[in-house]
Design an enzyme around this catalytic site. Structure first.
Site, short mmCIF file in Angstrom:
data_model
loop_
_atom_site.label_atom_id
_atom_site.label_comp_id
_atom_site.label_asym_id
_atom_site.label_seq_id
_atom_site.Cartn_x
_atom_site.Cartn_y
_atom_site.Cartn_z
N ASP A 320 5.83 8.98 -3.11
CA ASP A 320 5.14 8.41 -2.24
C ASP A 320 4.18 9.41 -1.50
O ASP A 320 4.22 10.35 -1.47
CB ASP A 320 6.16 7.97 -1.21
CG ASP A 320 5.72 7.03 -0.27
OD1 ASP A 320 5.26 5.84 -0.58
OD2 ASP A 320 5.60 7.07 1.01
N GLU A 349 2.07 7.44 -6.30
CA GLU A 349 1.47 6.16 -5.41
C GLU A 349 -0.08 6.57 -4.86
O GLU A 349 0.07 7.40 -4.19
CB GLU A 349 2.30 5.70 -4.26
CG GLU A 349 1.83 4.57 -3.64
CD GLU A 349 1.99 4.71 -1.96
OE1 GLU A 349 2.39 6.02 -1.59
OE2 GLU A 349 1.93 3.91 -1.39
N ASP A 416 4.29 -3.01 -0.23
CA ASP A 416 3.16 -2.54 0.72
C ASP A 416 2.03 -3.45 0.80
O ASP A 416 1.03 -3.23 1.45
CB ASP A 416 2.83 -1.14 0.33
CG ASP A 416 3.55 -0.07 0.90
OD1 ASP A 416 4.25 0.02 1.73
OD2 ASP A 416 3.38 0.96 0.14
#
Ligand code: CA
Length: 576
Positions: A320, A349, A416
């Protein structure tokens, strides 16, 4: 000729090995500027004999044409230059500039193909079908571990909602994932954390009790492995949670804490509104940023990466916000992870241009958000047409080595983003096209849990609804479509690892087409994102090898020759 637009460098994505003795070179020129490009190449130490090879137009984006050629030399040692012809003028392009008669020793040089530079992401990850689960929302297999204030499963979630999903639930519903043809399970974080998303981690070394324990985790991974499914964990190494032991120690002991330097705190007293310490995105008081330049922090976090591979035999990490962590940390991360499990996968990511992270020393690939955005704009929102869509895909494609592209997580939605079906205003034909594209295009298609049964949702928290269970609630027709595509991927390996070339991108008809091919096979995928029936002539230029006399639609079994007609908002996968 537009010389300022011409670009090459003898490394990175412009020159990289694709075989022990084979170098792929790429040249960028202004779109439509030249008729042909030839590479003249020879051994680095012996100019004679020199070989020539015509370069192939591999892709076109908004501004540029990208030419490619694979050069093979037994000595693995190259020097080369380009010969460009626009029909009127001709020139050599070398490392030293443009010449009609290049002086000696002006060529580009790729000194040697060292075996370790023949790097690639794990082969199992190239073209693999990925399934993302938001762990709190997939299935509740154990009500006894539910948080106190657990909500009704089907009630629309808020940012605070707890639904009770857990690891046992995923294990119980594994058949759904297996039947879908999934090869990689990607779980959002499952470590101790007070939130439902768990991106603010309290304890990196323990499974959140509301999800289960180490035994549940091992059981899930083992069950997945037994069915040929790899498992990816997700973690944040950029920041921790407010309850993380080191931050709590700093809150208690201030500058006296041995962990003071793990964070960037302005002063005491430590305040949270606004925070007077660095956090994720500058305003999340509950996500203090970790100082990865601190050796103690590094050792702690790298230990986490190793621990879960050792303890649970996971197959890799999805990271992340990794682009806010230093590159050196990720180089060390890769070394440590690959030492324990050489074929572990590392996915970052990143939402933007990511080439710096995928050179072989940090990540294997990234989540392909530029792909997501292009698909959303073309199929979901109809804000661009097929020509622009193709240009945007080409830009991403030419930005990485082909092996990286094959491992990119091609997504049409995630935890997201709004769900694709919602973006497409509930139009299931659009979703079928987007899924069909993802499942046939170059990369590792990533299904966000529930998309395959028709789940909807605006952006976070609405895109994190409880998974729809029960055949009455699930869109069976859609599910069958996903399964059919997954079966085709298994039947035709060229869809997983073949080359990929855009061959049709028409702004007027809004039809997009590309081929997947290798030495054995060639498939042509055509997609009609318009309200009209479209007929495409199957001319030679659509096929990488010879145009076939007859084609068969792998989705319907129908055969045709000469041309193919697509109904509005449909696609075809043609075998030559
Ligand atoms: Ca539970």
């Amino acid at each position: 000729m537009d010389k300022p637009a011409m670009y090459h460098q003898a490394h990175g994505k412009y020159a990289y090995p694709v075989g022990a003795e084979t170098l792929r070179v790429m040249l960028r020129v202004k779109k439509g500027d030249v008729h042909s490009v030839t590479v003249v190449y020879s051994d680095r130490y012996q100019a004679e004999p020199a070989y020539t090879q015509t370069m192939e137009l591999a892709a076109q984006d908004e501004l540029f044409d990208y030419y490619q050629a694979d050069l093979t030399l037994k000595t693995k040692s190259f020097r080369y230059m380009f010969w460009l012809d626009d029909g009127v003028d001709q020139t050599f392009m070398t490392e030293k500039g443009f010449f009609s008669d290049p002086p000696d020793n002006t060529e580009y040089q790729y000194p040697y193909i060292a075996p370790r530079d023949l790097w690639e992401p794990p082969q199992w990850a190239q073209g693999a079908l990925v399934y993302e689960i938001f762990a709190e929302r997939f299935a509740n297999g154990d009500p006894t571990n539910d948080p106190e204030d657990v909500e009704d499963w089907e009630k629309l979630p808020t940012t605070e909602s707890m639904k009770g999903g857990d690891l046992k639930g995923i294990l119980e519903k594994l058949d759904h994932i297996v039947d879908l043809g999934v090869e990689v399970l990607y779980l959002t974080p499952i470590f101790v954390s007070p939130s439902n998303h768990k991106y603010n981690i309290t304890d990196y070394y323990h499974i959140d009790p509301q999800f289960g324990d180490l035994a549940d985790c091992r059981a899930l991974v083992e069950a997945c492995h037994a069915r040929g499914i790899r498992v990816m964990f997700d973690a944040v190494f950029n920041h921790c949670g407010y309850e993380f032991f080191a931050f709590q120690d700093v809150l208690k002991n201030g500058r006296q804490s041995p962990h003071w330097d793990w964070f960037a705190i302005e002063d005491t007293p430590i305040t949270t509104d606004p925070p007077n310490y660095l956090t994720f995105a500058n305003n999340f008081w509950n996500m203090p940023k970790l100082m990865t330049q601190n050796p103690e922090v590094r050792q702690y976090l790298l230990g986490v990466a190793e621990y879960w591979i050792r303890e649970c035999d996971i197959d890799g990490w999805r990271l992340d916000v990794p682009n806010e962590v230093d590159h050196e940390f990720w180089r060390e991360f890769r070394q440590r992870v690959k030492k324990i499990k050489p074929d572990a996968l590392i996915i970052g990511e990143l939402w933007h241009e990511a080439s710096e992270w995928v050179q072989g020393d940090q990540f294997d690939a990234v989540m392909n958000y530029p792909f997501f955005e292009a698909v959303t704009d073309w199929l979901g929102k109809d804000t661009i047409r097929a020509a622009s869509f193709a240009e945007r895909l080409a830009k991403v494609q030419m930005n990485h080595r082909q092996v990286v592209n094959l491992a990119m997580y091609n997504l049409i939605g995630s935890h997201d983003t709004a769900r694709f079906l919602t973006v497409a205003q509930g139009n299931r034909k659009k979703l079928r096209l987007a899924a069909g594209l993802m499942m046939t295009y170059e990369g590792a298609p990533m299904i966000y849990y529930g998309d395959e049964v028709g789940m909807e949702g605006e952006n976070d928290p609405d895109c994190r609804r409880g998974m729809l269970w029960g055949s009455q609630k699930q869109d069976q027709e859609l599910l069958q479509w996903y399964k059919k595509l997954a079966v085709l991927r298994r039947q035709y390996p060229v869809l997983k690892t073949g080359h990929c070339r855009t061959v049709w991108a028409d702004g007027i008809s809004n039809v997009f087409g590309f081929t997947r091919f290798d030495e054995q096979q060639q498939l042509l995928v055509l997609m009609n994102n318009s309200a009209q029936q479209r007929t495409v002539k199957l001319t030679d230029k659509l096929w990488p090898q010879d145009a076939p006399k007859q084609v068969r639609d792998l989705l319907t079994g129908a055969t045709s020759n000469g041309s193919v007609t697509l109904e509005p908002l449909t696609m075809t996968i043609l075998q030559g």
